[in-house]
Design an enzyme around this catalytic site. Structure first.
Site, mmCIF file in Angstrom:
data_model
loop_
_atom_site.group_PDB
_atom_site.id
_atom_site.type_symbol
_atom_site.label_atom_id
_atom_site.label_comp_id
_atom_site.label_asym_id
_atom_site.label_seq_id
_atom_site.Cartn_x
_atom_site.Cartn_y
_atom_site.Cartn_z
ATOM 1 N N ARG A 122 0.839 -1.203 0.000
ATOM 2 C CA ARG A 122 0.000 0.000 0.000
ATOM 3 C C ARG A 122 0.871 1.250 0.000
ATOM 4 O O ARG A 122 2.071 1.166 0.200
ATOM 5 C CB ARG A 122 -0.973 -0.010 1.171
ATOM 6 C CG ARG A 122 -0.313 -0.057 2.542
ATOM 7 C CD ARG A 122 -1.365 -0.020 3.647
ATOM 8 N NE ARG A 122 -0.756 -0.294 4.937
ATOM 9 C CZ ARG A 122 -1.414 -0.278 6.088
ATOM 10 N NH1 ARG A 122 -2.716 -0.016 6.108
ATOM 11 N NH2 ARG A 122 -0.801 -0.532 7.221
ATOM 12 N N ASN A 160 -5.704 7.154 4.180
ATOM 13 C CA ASN A 160 -5.405 6.424 5.415
ATOM 14 C C ASN A 160 -3.954 6.657 5.801
ATOM 15 O O ASN A 160 -3.039 6.318 5.038
ATOM 16 C CB ASN A 160 -5.631 4.921 5.233
ATOM 17 C CG ASN A 160 -5.453 4.174 6.538
ATOM 18 O OD1 ASN A 160 -6.312 4.222 7.417
ATOM 19 N ND2 ASN A 160 -4.317 3.512 6.701
ATOM 20 N N GLU A 161 -3.742 7.299 6.949
ATOM 21 C CA GLU A 161 -2.380 7.536 7.464
ATOM 22 C C GLU A 161 -1.432 7.991 6.355
ATOM 23 O O GLU A 161 -0.418 7.341 6.077
ATOM 24 C CB GLU A 161 -1.851 6.289 8.162
ATOM 25 C CG GLU A 161 -2.602 5.945 9.415
ATOM 26 C CD GLU A 161 -1.892 4.882 10.270
ATOM 27 O OE1 GLU A 161 -0.930 4.277 9.780
ATOM 28 O OE2 GLU A 161 -2.315 4.672 11.412
ATOM 29 N N GLU A 321 -8.438 4.356 15.230
ATOM 30 C CA GLU A 321 -7.927 2.996 15.405
ATOM 31 C C GLU A 321 -7.237 2.929 16.755
ATOM 32 O O GLU A 321 -6.250 3.631 16.988
ATOM 33 C CB GLU A 321 -6.898 2.653 14.310
ATOM 34 C CG GLU A 321 -7.443 2.743 12.900
ATOM 35 C CD GLU A 321 -6.392 2.413 11.835
ATOM 36 O OE1 GLU A 321 -5.380 1.768 12.184
ATOM 37 O OE2 GLU A 321 -6.582 2.819 10.685
ATOM 38 N N GLU A 370 -1.765 -8.842 7.379
ATOM 39 C CA GLU A 370 -2.052 -8.573 8.803
ATOM 40 C C GLU A 370 -2.901 -9.692 9.398
ATOM 41 O O GLU A 370 -3.800 -9.435 10.205
ATOM 42 C CB GLU A 370 -2.765 -7.220 8.965
ATOM 43 C CG GLU A 370 -1.857 -6.029 8.712
ATOM 44 C CD GLU A 370 -2.496 -4.674 9.012
ATOM 45 O OE1 GLU A 370 -3.713 -4.613 9.262
ATOM 46 O OE2 GLU A 370 -1.759 -3.674 8.987
HETATM 47 C C1 GAL Z 1 -2.613 1.306 11.029
HETATM 48 C C2 GAL Z 1 -3.264 1.312 9.668
HETATM 49 C C3 GAL Z 1 -4.248 0.167 9.513
HETATM 50 C C4 GAL Z 1 -3.641 -1.116 9.972
HETATM 51 C C5 GAL Z 1 -3.183 -0.930 11.397
HETATM 52 C C6 GAL Z 1 -2.628 -2.189 12.009
HETATM 53 O O1 GAL Z 1 -1.454 2.069 11.040
HETATM 54 O O2 GAL Z 1 -3.952 2.517 9.460
HETATM 55 O O3 GAL Z 1 -4.640 0.068 8.173
HETATM 56 O O4 GAL Z 1 -2.584 -1.444 9.127
HETATM 57 O O5 GAL Z 1 -2.192 0.068 11.432
HETATM 58 O O6 GAL Z 1 -1.458 -2.558 11.375
#
Ligand code: GAL
Length: 713
Positions: A122, A160-161, A321, A370
């Site tokens: 990504r 996203n981030e 999150e 993940e």
């Molecule tokens: C965050 C990300 C998510 C997922 C999560 C756990 O940084 O926004 O998409 O990857 O970490 O790894």
């Protein structure tokens, strides 16, 4: 959902939503449709009101260029909505589909070694690319139009981030955009040559066309001006990329709220256009990622530090999150929250300014990078302790939400933060010294452990509620902040300025007057006449340096710490301390007292820490960097005079405390960050909103136990 217009950026800004967002990021595209209904019902039973959807699903929304298909998400949103769960939608631009990267390979990022990003993970697309921006606008427009009238879609997360996996790019297109940015900024090549110091090492250019992006150690050090502007450009381009999306979303449905979820804080100027475009910020918090880092003091202190840093940009925030269980990607894994700890971590986020929280994630994935990143329910579809804790947290929120509304986090001690230029200026020329954040974190940690209300604040923000402000060697201090700082001191504030502050101007040039620059020099009555390095055990300037090791930095070649290494010491009160990293020799005005004095070698007898009383406050200058011991001494000498007391006296170890307040309402959060039961003996009187019980003095917190006490007066 009612949303009021966002107030100007400030650490004191409450959220502009009328209710607490509570739920999970959710990926219906990862799971069979016959499970969706029970998912939605179990979310509702847990007390959730929202999910976040869609951030990685562009390939489903647009399977071929210009061909859209929203059916899967329409059905998911409907099933969730029927159970009372609303949706935050995301623009899916962190993962463009393969057809896009095949048809437009120029959108792929190129790294510093000229490797083009491959498809398969990504953030492979270059947000600086004009072609990618065109596609980003297309997909945002299509999604926004499709969901404009969907009553279940209440707000949006952009991308996203952004910049978390990688923020730089060296593609031809990005370098051309960098040149255009420079031309806008400087207009003439002579101005750029002046700013970057073109007569040093023949780095001058004849035209903007000759300029390339700076590359580290290729072969030597690039000019700080060149590096700073490259990062200013990246931040500008990131804000422009997001602005495209925000403009479309606002135009399509002005009732939607819009935020972004922060990850690694790379190359984003949150107080600039990026933050001004949003209703509020989101901060993804994974404290267990930092457990192994000794310097941070473990995950509870790190979580508090990160959230306090985040709050400085724009006030209260949401946590889109929050870690719930074991987490991993192929290259690492995290510690696991113990029973009760997930709820405690969530309440810690609320204590430090979260007005919304989503546990990552509803279900763990069965495939992809993940697979072991746990969710609220388990791989076998059963809810276990994480589900029960999420439900307990939802009940906590139900009990405190009315009292919580409109409150902001108390901050008696503030550390200067949230300034993009200072963060970058440090990184253009670190010299093996700690960053402002690393230095400030020592003071933050002291306050955290002693129950003192502490956080970060930008020097242009409203300082009237702060009692002590520490500036952790901000090299690029700007004169436009002087008046605010002086008023803070005159009105009774205690200002503490760290070494190296104000040593450079906006071009990273050293000014022709002595540090800390005219405004701070006058306020503190101090000018830095000389500075020098202090040897740390086992390290010196070269060894402490990030980057290539020049073949020297191997353990065998390290010099052993020896008695000949120079230590510079100073006294403060009746004790003597070692200086850290740097000593400074101060020239002081007549009305300045030496609070601390150098006590050995050639510095002996000169001021190490100076104090000038100004109005009803004081301006203190510290001619070295912080250590734990120095912070303790400063706290002992300054805190009670400045009116700074711990929020709770005699706080036991491992209990975290924070106060949220507004209009006379005070909510005291007391959170046991450990598995051992603990007892407080001096809790202020009030009602524990989580249990309904009256509390006064004695309070027992079980393993990871939490109390939120509404104080009596
Ligand atoms: C965050 C990300 C998510 C997922 C999560 C756990 O940084 O926004 O998409 O990857 O970490 O790894």
């Amino acid at each position: 959902m009612k949303r009021t217009p966002a107030a100007p950026l400030s650490v004191w800004r409450p959220l502009n939503l009328d209710h607490f967002l509570l739920g999970v990021p959710h990926y219906p595209e990862h799971i069979e449709e016959d499970l969706w209904k029970s998912d939605a019902e179990r979310m509702a039973a847990a007390g959730f009101n929202v999910v976040r959807l869609g951030e990685f699903a562009w390939h489903l929304f647009e399977p071929r260029e210009g061909v859209f298909d929203f059916a899967l998400f329409d059905r998911a949103i409907e099933v969730l909505g029927a159970a009372g769960i609303q949706t935050i939608f995301c623009t899916p631009t962190a993962t463009p589909p393969r057809w896009l990267t095949v048809a437009y390979p120029e959108v792929l990022r190129m790294d510093e070694r000229d490797r083009v990003a491959t498809h398969g993970s990504r953030q492979h697309a270059d947000t600086n690319s004009a072609v990618y921006r065109r596609h980003s606008k297309r997909i945002t427009e299509a999604l926004a139009t499709h969901y404009r009238d969907n009553p279940h879609v209440i707000g949006w997360q952009t991308d996203n981030e952004l910049n978390t996996t990688v923020s730089t790019s060296y593609s031809e297109e990005t370098q051309a955009a960098f040149r255009r940015y420079l031309e806008d900024r400087y207009a003439t090549i002579d101005s750029l040559n002046f700013a970057w110091g073109g007569n040093f090492w023949a780095t001058a250019y004849d035209s903007f066309e000759q300029i390339t992006a700076p590359r580290a150690f290729n072969p030597g050090f690039a000019s700080p001006g060149h590096v700073q502007d490259y990062h200013r450009f990246l931040a500008d381009a990131t804000a422009a990329f997001q602005h495209d999306q925000v403009e479309i979303l606002r135009r399509t449905n002005p009732d939607w709220f819009i935020f972004h979820n922060l990850g690694r804080l790379e190359d984003i100027d949150f107080r600039g256009q990026f933050g001004q475009d949003l209703d509020f910020l989101g901060f993804d918090i994974y404290p267990m990622l930092y457990d192994e880092m000794r310097r941070t003091g473990g995950h509870p202190a790190t979580q508090a530090l990160h959230l306090d840093v985040c709050r400085a940009y724009s006030g209260n925030f949401i946590v889109p999150e929050q870690a719930s269980g074991f987490g991993s990607q192929p290259g690492f894994s995290t510690m696991t929250p113990e029973p009760g700890e997930m709820r405690r971590m969530a309440l810690s986020s609320v204590a430090r300014g979260a007005d919304g929280l989503l546990f990552f994630r509803w279900r763990p994935a069965h495939f992809g990078a993940e697979i072991y990143w746990m969710g609220i329910i388990d791989h076998d579809d059963l809810p276990r302790r994480r589900y029960r804790e999420a439900m307990a947290f939802a009940q906590d929120i139900a009990r405190i939400k009315d009292a919580l509304k409109g409150t902001t986090v108390r901050m008696d001690v503030a550390i200067a933060g949230a300034d993009f230029d200072n963060q970058e200026a440090y990184r253009t020329y670190p010299m093996g010294m700690p960053s402002p954040l690393e230095d400030g974190a020592i003071l933050h940690r002291h306050c955290y452990e002693n129950g003192v209300a502490c956080g970060f604040i930008h020097p242009a923000d409203d300082l009237s509620r702060v009692k002590l402000l520490y500036i952790p060697h901000w090299v690029m201090w700007k004169s436009e902040w002087d008046a605010n700082i002086e008023a803070f001191v005159r009105n009774g504030g205690t200002l503490v300025v760290g070494a190296m502050t104000g040593t450079r101007d906006e071009n990273n040039h050293i000014p022709r007057t002595l540090a800390p620059g005219p405004g701070l020099a006058a306020l503190c009555g101090v000018r830095v006449e000389e500075f020098g390095r202090v040897a740390e055990p086992g390290a010196d300037g070269l060894f402490g340096m990030p980057g290539p090791d020049f073949g020297l930095n191997t353990p065998a070649q390290r010099l052993p710490a020896s008695s000949s290494q120079r230590r510079y010491r100073f006294t403060l009160g009746n004790s003597e301390y070692n200086a850290a990293h740097l000593y400074e020799l101060l020239e002081t005005d007549g009305d300045v007292e030496a609070l601390g004095q150098w006590s050995n070698r050639f510095l002996g007898g000169r001021a190490a820490i100076s104090r000038r009383r100004v109005g009803s406050g004081q301006a203190i200058y510290v001619g070295t960097y912080l250590t734990g011991a120095l912070v303790e001494a400063l706290a002992e000498h300054l805190f009670s005079d400045a009116g700074i007391e711990p929020l709770v006296p005699n706080l036991p170890a491992n209990v975290e405390v924070s106060l949220r307040e507004a209009d006379g309402r005070k909510l005291l959060f007391l959170l046991n960050t450990d598995e051992a039961r603990t007892e407080l003996t001096d809790t202020p009187a009030g009602t524990d909103l989580l249990t309904g019980e009256l509390v006064s003095r004695s309070l027992v917190l079980g393993p990871y136990g939490c109390s939120v006490i509404q104080l009596s007066e």
